[in-house]
Every structure is written in structure tokens, then in C-alpha cells.
Design a protein around this motif. Structure first.
Motif, PDB file in Angstrom:
ATOM      1  N   ASN A  36     -36.362  30.255  25.463  1.00  0.00           N
ATOM      2  CA  ASN A  36     -35.560  29.709  25.272  1.00  0.00           C
ATOM      3  C   ASN A  36     -34.650  29.598  26.468  1.00  0.00           C
ATOM      4  OD1 ASN A  36     -36.839  28.567  23.018  1.00  0.00           O
ATOM      5  ND2 ASN A  36     -36.302  30.458  21.806  1.00  0.00           N
ATOM      6  N   LEU A  37     -34.967  29.646  27.190  1.00  0.00           N
ATOM      7  CA  LEU A  37     -33.502  29.156  28.445  1.00  0.00           C
ATOM      8  C   LEU A  37     -33.703  28.324  29.818  1.00  0.00           C
ATOM      9  CD1 LEU A  37     -32.394  32.813  29.661  1.00  0.00           C
ATOM     10  CD2 LEU A  37     -31.773  31.461  28.178  1.00  0.00           C
ATOM     11  N   LEU A  38     -35.600  27.394  28.614  1.00  0.00           N
ATOM     12  CA  LEU A  38     -35.478  26.322  29.849  1.00  0.00           C
ATOM     13  C   LEU A  38     -36.311  25.355  28.419  1.00  0.00           C
ATOM     14  CD1 LEU A  38     -35.259  25.861  32.860  1.00  0.00           C
ATOM     15  CD2 LEU A  38     -37.822  25.668  32.946  1.00  0.00           C
ATOM     16  N   SER A  39     -35.176  24.159  28.385  1.00  0.00           N
ATOM     17  CA  SER A  39     -36.178  22.840  28.103  1.00  0.00           C
ATOM     18  C   SER A  39     -37.144  22.706  27.938  1.00  0.00           C
ATOM     19  CB  SER A  39     -34.678  22.307  27.158  1.00  0.00           C
ATOM     20  OG  SER A  39     -34.453  21.614  28.096  1.00  0.00           O
ATOM     21  N   THR A  73     -43.407  22.567  28.115  1.00  0.00           N
ATOM     22  CA  THR A  73     -42.621  21.000  28.037  1.00  0.00           C
ATOM     23  C   THR A  73     -43.142  20.031  29.394  1.00  0.00           C
ATOM     24  OG1 THR A  73     -41.607  20.941  25.823  1.00  0.00           O
ATOM     25  CG2 THR A  73     -40.776  19.261  27.274  1.00  0.00           C
ATOM     26  N   VAL A  74     -43.914  19.331  30.017  1.00  0.00           N
ATOM     27  CA  VAL A  74     -43.916  18.924  31.701  1.00  0.00           C
ATOM     28  C   VAL A  74     -44.240  17.622  31.116  1.00  0.00           C
ATOM     29  CG1 VAL A  74     -44.763  18.569  33.373  1.00  0.00           C
ATOM     30  CG2 VAL A  74     -45.295  21.631  32.095  1.00  0.00           C
ATOM     31  N   VAL A  76     -28.311  14.721  29.775  1.00  0.00           N
ATOM     32  CA  VAL A  76     -28.180  16.090  28.857  1.00  0.00           C
ATOM     33  C   VAL A  76     -28.282  17.574  28.834  1.00  0.00           C
ATOM     34  CG1 VAL A  76     -28.810  14.412  26.148  1.00  0.00           C
ATOM     35  CG2 VAL A  76     -29.824  15.900  27.146  1.00  0.00           C
ATOM     36  N   ALA A  77     -28.803  17.126  30.415  1.00  0.00           N
ATOM     37  CA  ALA A  77     -28.825  18.942  31.045  1.00  0.00           C
ATOM     38  C   ALA A  77     -27.706  19.354  31.017  1.00  0.00           C
ATOM     39  CB  ALA A  77     -29.996  18.559  31.866  1.00  0.00           C
ATOM     40  N   SER A  78     -26.949  21.201  30.954  1.00  0.00           N
ATOM     41  CA  SER A  78     -26.061  21.200  31.262  1.00  0.00           C
ATOM     42  C   SER A  78     -26.237  21.842  32.977  1.00  0.00           C
ATOM     43  CB  SER A  78     -25.336  22.434  30.212  1.00  0.00           C
ATOM     44  OG  SER A  78     -26.513  22.769  29.890  1.00  0.00           O
ATOM     45  N   VAL A  79     -27.438  22.499  32.830  1.00  0.00           N
ATOM     46  CA  VAL A  79     -27.670  22.853  33.982  1.00  0.00           C
ATOM     47  C   VAL A  79     -28.590  22.681  34.487  1.00  0.00           C
ATOM     48  CG1 VAL A  79     -28.925  24.996  35.387  1.00  0.00           C
ATOM     49  CG2 VAL A  79     -26.501  25.923  33.606  1.00  0.00           C
ATOM     50  N   MET A  80     -29.301  22.437  35.912  1.00  0.00           N
ATOM     51  CA  MET A  80     -30.200  21.850  36.308  1.00  0.00           C
ATOM     52  C   MET A  80     -30.907  22.938  37.884  1.00  0.00           C
ATOM     53  SD  MET A  80     -31.687  18.293  38.049  1.00  0.00           S
ATOM     54  CE  MET A  80     -32.190  17.274  36.080  1.00  0.00           C
ATOM     55  N   LEU A  81     -32.458  23.167  37.510  1.00  0.00           N
ATOM     56  CA  LEU A  81     -32.935  24.228  39.015  1.00  0.00           C
ATOM     57  C   LEU A  81     -33.501  22.851  39.065  1.00  0.00           C
ATOM     58  CD1 LEU A  81     -34.105  27.141  37.112  1.00  0.00           C
ATOM     59  CD2 LEU A  81     -32.090  27.433  37.877  1.00  0.00           C
ATOM     60  N   VAL A  82     -33.301  22.406  40.812  1.00  0.00           N
ATOM     61  CA  VAL A  82     -33.660  21.517  41.387  1.00  0.00           C
ATOM     62  C   VAL A  82     -34.733  22.394  42.806  1.00  0.00           C
ATOM     63  CG1 VAL A  82     -33.484  19.639  42.868  1.00  0.00           C
ATOM     64  CG2 VAL A  82     -31.802  20.081  41.530  1.00  0.00           C
ATOM     65  N   ILE A  83     -36.467  22.510  42.428  1.00  0.00           N
ATOM     66  CA  ILE A  83     -36.629  23.635  43.186  1.00  0.00           C
ATOM     67  C   ILE A  83     -37.766  22.834  43.989  1.00  0.00           C
ATOM     68  CG2 ILE A  83     -38.120  25.765  42.721  1.00  0.00           C
ATOM     69  CD1 ILE A  83     -37.126  25.849  40.042  1.00  0.00           C
ATOM     70  N   GLY A  84     -37.922  23.299  45.655  1.00  0.00           N
ATOM     71  CA  GLY A  84     -38.697  22.398  46.059  1.00  0.00           C
ATOM     72  C   GLY A  84     -39.093  20.963  46.638  1.00  0.00           C
ATOM     73  N   THR A  85     -37.754  20.404  46.780  1.00  0.00           N
ATOM     74  CA  THR A  85     -38.275  18.801  46.141  1.00  0.00           C
ATOM     75  C   THR A  85     -36.770  18.135  48.055  1.00  0.00           C
ATOM     76  OG1 THR A  85     -37.543  16.772  45.978  1.00  0.00           O
ATOM     77  CG2 THR A  85     -36.054  18.198  45.024  1.00  0.00           C
ATOM     78  N   SER A  86     -37.693  17.986  48.985  1.00  0.00           N
ATOM     79  CA  SER A  86     -36.220  17.061  49.596  1.00  0.00           C
ATOM     80  C   SER A  86     -35.592  16.283  49.541  1.00  0.00           C
ATOM     81  CB  SER A  86     -37.514  16.754  50.736  1.00  0.00           C
ATOM     82  OG  SER A  86     -38.297  15.679  50.434  1.00  0.00           O
ATOM     83  N   ALA A  87     -36.596  15.624  47.971  1.00  0.00           N
ATOM     84  CA  ALA A  87     -35.297  14.741  47.022  1.00  0.00           C
ATOM     85  C   ALA A  87     -35.317  13.196  47.895  1.00  0.00           C
ATOM     86  CB  ALA A  87     -34.264  15.132  46.824  1.00  0.00           C
ATOM     87  N   VAL A  88     -36.018  13.004  48.800  1.00  0.00           N
ATOM     88  CA  VAL A  88     -36.210  11.430  49.741  1.00  0.00           C
ATOM     89  C   VAL A  88     -37.564  10.373  48.754  1.00  0.00           C
ATOM     90  CG1 VAL A  88     -34.940  12.402  51.551  1.00  0.00           C
ATOM     91  CG2 VAL A  88     -37.408  12.277  51.393  1.00  0.00           C
ATOM     92  N   VAL A  89     -37.973  11.288  47.749  1.00  0.00           N
ATOM     93  CA  VAL A  89     -38.722  10.093  47.638  1.00  0.00           C
ATOM     94  C   VAL A  89     -38.465   9.266  45.875  1.00  0.00           C
ATOM     95  CG1 VAL A  89     -41.160  10.009  46.159  1.00  0.00           C
ATOM     96  CG2 VAL A  89     -40.816  10.942  47.700  1.00  0.00           C
ATOM     97  N   ALA A  90     -37.881   7.733  46.309  1.00  0.00           N
ATOM     98  CA  ALA A  90     -37.283   7.398  44.678  1.00  0.00           C
ATOM     99  C   ALA A  90     -38.541   6.876  44.304  1.00  0.00           C
ATOM    100  CB  ALA A  90     -36.403   6.117  45.584  1.00  0.00           C
ATOM    101  N   PRO A  91     -37.649   6.450  42.802  1.00  0.00           N
ATOM    102  CA  PRO A  91     -36.617   6.939  42.088  1.00  0.00           C
ATOM    103  C   PRO A  91     -36.678   8.043  41.153  1.00  0.00           C
ATOM    104  CG  PRO A  91     -38.109   5.877  40.429  1.00  0.00           C
ATOM    105  CD  PRO A  91     -38.878   5.559  41.765  1.00  0.00           C
ATOM    106  N   ALA A  92     -37.179   9.517  41.896  1.00  0.00           N
ATOM    107  CA  ALA A  92     -37.912  10.469  41.344  1.00  0.00           C
ATOM    108  C   ALA A  92     -36.034  11.748  41.831  1.00  0.00           C
ATOM    109  CB  ALA A  92     -38.724  11.527  42.183  1.00  0.00           C
TER     110      ALA A  92
END
Ligand code: NAD
Ligand code: ZN
Length: 254
Positions: free
Chosen positions: A94-97, A115-116, A184-200
């Protein structure tokens, strides 16, 4: 990897009421699926901008299926790694929604996550872009000897994996779910993404603007590292996520 950093993240997750993971291709690299950067991988042979666009698929689906067939082989052989099962364990505690993923490999579900949100679809399904008929990729694969590329059982059009190709819109439901969860997230773990593909790539930005504490887990610097991430943990997801779970379990048992 720094244990002190992981302890900070462990405490954040224990204290947070609503934590999320946002994942990209990097979380599946240790499962044997190359990301867009790995050398010697699929994407060195097939330029995604040439093979993974909706225009290319519409123009020449047979050509795109030469890439899809090799991708299918890689995806079929892959099993979840300790990063996938670690996220599933966090959900169980119960530590990740939930997990919002850009991946199409189904490995979060296979690793046990309940939940994916699939921002870019899932290659386990094929869909007909003409009539909307869907079939299981496994069923089509079993018939490749007789029929390749696979055709729609309804209208004979060549089927497309149910994934978002470059130039296609994000499925509306996944998009609104993901953005709503990020807000509504208070913590976000961002794992293994270059974060350049929009809109993701907006998802961590939306979370940050809504006040979330952003933790980046990645062996390399990304566009998020300087301005968006509150904490960056450098290393491989398959090592860091289980180490984080271990820290959490030890804190919880005290
Ligand atoms: P990307 O290839 O642009 O970036 C991958 C990131 O993962 C990089 O920042 C890299 O440093 C990092 N990384 C590499 N190995 C790692 C590891 N062991 N642990 C943690 N991080 C690691 O991927 P993207 O940002 O997800 O964007 C590419 C797009 O193509 C997305 O839509 C993606 O889902 C899709 N894609 C999906 C798959 C898959 O389903 N597994 C594979 C390739 C590409
Ligand atoms: Zn059809």
C-alpha cells in the motif's frame, strides 16, 4: 548507488499518502528489451522514426511488420525483472497507488502490478485500424506460417499492434487517467525514461507542478535531472528498486 539516498526515498514513500511510478523503456532493459539508446539493439537496425510511425504503417504495413516481427520476438522472450516485481511489492504494501508506463511490453502486469495505466498501449493485442476488431497477438503469432502479416478476421486489413505509433494520439482514457493520477500524487518515482517523448514527458512535470516530490531512477542524466527531479538516484532500476524495497521493509519492521 547511495544507501543514504534510498533511505530518503524509503521514508518519503512511507509518509506519502499517494505515490506513483512513471516508467519508460529503461525499466525493461534488464529484461532484455533494448531502449531507444542501447547500442547493438533492435533500434540500431530499425530507425523508429522510419518504422514506428503511423504514416509508415499506413504507407507500407508489410515493411513495418518486418520490424514488428523482430520486436515481437524480443518481447515474447522477456520476463519481468526485479524492478517490475519491486514496484508490485510496493503496491502490495500500500505504498504505491499505481504505475503509469510508456512501455508496451506487459512486464508490469507480469511482475504483479495491479494498477497499470498503459500510456502507449500494449503489444499483446493487435487491432484493425479499419474496423476496430482486436485479436490476441499470441493467436496471430501461432498462425504466422499461414498468414503473415496478420490480417483482420473481419475485414482482411493488415492488423496493427495496439500500441501508439509516433504520430498517433494517446488513448483518451489512459491519458485522462494518467494526468489525473499525476495531479494528486505526492511522490513520483520516475524510472528509466529519457522523458523526451511528448505528451508522456509532461506527466512528471504535471506531478511536480501539483506539488509532488520527484525521484528519478536512471543511470544517466535526463532532461528532468536538473529542474524537475528533487532527488536523482543514479543506477540500474533492477538493482535500485529492490534495494529500495529492502530499505522500506527494514524501516517498517522496526
Ligand atoms: P528511451 O529509450 O528514450 O530512454 C530510456 C531511458 O532509460 C534512458 O534515459 C536510459 O538512460 C534509461 N535506462 C537505461 N537502462 C536503464 C536501467 N537498467 N535502469 C533504469 N534506467 C535505464 O525510452 P522512453 O523514455 O521510454 O521513450 C521511448 C518510447 O518508446 C516510449 O514510448 C517507450 O515506451 C517506447 N519503447 C518501449 C519499450 C518497451 O516497451 N520495453 C522499448 C523501447 C521503446
Ligand atoms: Zn478489420
Amino acid at each position: 548507488m547511495s544507501i543514504a539516498q534510498l533511505q530518503v526515498v524509503a521514508k518519503k514513500l512511507i509518509e506519502s499518502k499517494n505515490s506513483l511510478a512513471f516508467t519508460g523503456a529503461g525499466i525493461s532493459v534488464e529484461s532484455g528489451i533494448p531502449d531507444f539508446r542501447s547500442s547493438g539493439g533492435l533500434w540500431e537496425k530499425f530507425n523508429p522514426m522510419e518504422y514506428a510511425t503511423i504514416d509508415a504503417f499506413k504507407r507500407d504495413p508489410e515493411k513495418v511488420w518486418t520490424m514488428l516481427r523482430e520486436m515481437d520476438k524480443v518481447l515474447e522472450a522477456a520476463d519481468p525483472n526485479p524492478a517490475h516485481s519491486g514496484l508490485a511489492r510496493l503496491e502490495e504494501l500500500n505504498l504505491l497507488s499505481g504505475v503509469i508506463t510508456q512501455n508496451i511490453d506487459n512486464l508490469h502486469q507480469e511482475g504483479g502490478s495491479q494498477t497499470v495505466v498503459e500510456f502507449h498501449g500494449n503489444a499483446r493485442r493487435l487491432v484493425c485500424i479499419k474496423c476496430g476488431q482486436a485479436v490476441a497477438a499470441a493467436d496471430a503469432r501461432a498462425r504466422w506460417q499461414e498468414e503473415f502479416p496478420p490480417r483482420c478476421p473481419n475485414c482482411q486489413q493488415i492488423m496493427k499492434p495496439d500500441v501508439v505509433l509516433f504520430g498517433e494520439p494517446i488513448p483518451a482514457e489512459a491519458s485522462s487517467l494518467a494526468m489525473g493520477m499525476a495531479q494528486v500524487a505526492s511522490v513520483m518515482l520516475v524510472i528509466g525514461t529519457s522523458a523526451v517523448v511528448a505528451p508522456a514527458s509532461y506527466i512528471p512535470v504535471v506531478a511536480k507542478k501539483s506539488g509532488a516530490f520527484i525521484v528519478e531512477i536512471n543511470p544517466e542524466d535526463t532532461v528532468l535531472s536538473q529542474e524537475i527531479a528533487d532527488l536523482t538516484v543514479r543506477g540500474k532500476a533492477g538493482e535500485l528498486v529492490p534495494a529500495l524495497v529492502e530499505q522500506i521493509e527494514s524501516l517498517l519492521s522496526k
